[in-house]
Write a protein that holds these residues in place. Structure first.
Motif, short mmCIF file in Angstrom:
data_model
loop_
_atom_site.label_atom_id
_atom_site.label_comp_id
_atom_site.label_asym_id
_atom_site.label_seq_id
_atom_site.Cartn_x
_atom_site.Cartn_y
_atom_site.Cartn_z
N ARG A 72 -110.11 37.84 8.81
CA ARG A 72 -110.56 38.05 7.43
C ARG A 72 -109.45 38.71 6.60
N TYR A 73 -108.74 39.68 7.19
CA TYR A 73 -107.66 40.34 6.46
C TYR A 73 -106.50 39.37 6.20
N GLN A 74 -106.17 38.54 7.17
CA GLN A 74 -105.11 37.56 6.98
C GLN A 74 -105.50 36.55 5.90
N ALA A 75 -106.76 36.16 5.85
CA ALA A 75 -107.22 35.24 4.81
C ALA A 75 -107.15 35.91 3.43
N TYR A 76 -107.49 37.20 3.37
CA TYR A 76 -107.40 37.96 2.12
C TYR A 76 -105.95 38.00 1.63
N GLN A 77 -105.04 38.29 2.55
CA GLN A 77 -103.62 38.33 2.19
C GLN A 77 -103.14 36.97 1.69
N ALA A 78 -103.54 35.90 2.37
CA ALA A 78 -103.14 34.55 1.98
C ALA A 78 -103.67 34.21 0.59
N ALA A 79 -104.91 34.59 0.31
CA ALA A 79 -105.50 34.32 -1.01
C ALA A 79 -104.77 35.11 -2.10
N CYS A 80 -104.41 36.36 -1.81
CA CYS A 80 -103.68 37.16 -2.79
C CYS A 80 -102.32 36.56 -3.08
N ILE A 81 -101.66 36.05 -2.06
CA ILE A 81 -100.36 35.41 -2.25
C ILE A 81 -100.52 34.12 -3.05
N LYS A 82 -101.54 33.34 -2.71
CA LYS A 82 -101.76 32.06 -3.39
C LYS A 82 -102.06 32.26 -4.87
N TYR A 83 -102.82 33.30 -5.19
CA TYR A 83 -103.24 33.53 -6.58
C TYR A 83 -102.52 34.70 -7.22
N GLN A 84 -101.29 34.98 -6.79
CA GLN A 84 -100.59 36.14 -7.31
C GLN A 84 -100.31 36.06 -8.81
N GLU A 85 -100.12 34.87 -9.35
CA GLU A 85 -99.89 34.74 -10.80
C GLU A 85 -101.16 35.07 -11.57
N GLU A 86 -102.30 34.60 -11.09
CA GLU A 86 -103.57 34.90 -11.75
C GLU A 86 -103.90 36.38 -11.65
N ILE A 87 -103.62 36.99 -10.50
CA ILE A 87 -103.86 38.42 -10.32
C ILE A 87 -102.98 39.21 -11.27
N ALA A 88 -101.72 38.80 -11.42
CA ALA A 88 -100.81 39.49 -12.34
C ALA A 88 -101.30 39.38 -13.78
N ALA A 89 -101.86 38.22 -14.16
CA ALA A 89 -102.37 38.04 -15.52
C ALA A 89 -103.57 38.95 -15.76
N ILE A 90 -104.45 39.09 -14.78
CA ILE A 90 -105.60 39.99 -14.92
C ILE A 90 -105.14 41.44 -15.00
N GLN A 91 -104.12 41.78 -14.21
CA GLN A 91 -103.64 43.16 -14.18
C GLN A 91 -102.96 43.58 -15.48
#
Length: 60
Positions: free
Chosen positions: A30-49
């Motif tokens: 589950r943690y590895q999947a969370y990390q993979a999702a964060c990497i995949k959507y890092q641009e969207e996360i940066a826009a929200i931040q």
């Protein structure tokens, strides 16, 4: 015999402590999947931040 032995060898990788015969614990998966999702959507996360500093997706 060498062919059979080399077919069973696994290259060194990120998950060097687990092989195909050892089940990987669910929390680790589950943690590895969370990390993979964060990497995949890092641009969207940066826009929200930009609007919500420090925001990160929830880890369930």
């Amino acid at each position: 015999m060498h062919i059979a032995y080399s077919a069973l060898q696994q290259p060194e990788g990120d998950n060097q402590y687990y092989n195909s015969l050892t089940p990987v614990p669910e929390p680790l998966l589950r943690y590895q999947a969370y990390q993979a999702a964060c990497i995949k959507y890092q641009e969207e996360i940066a826009a929200i931040q930009k609007y919500m500093p420090g925001w990160m997706p929830a880890f369930k």
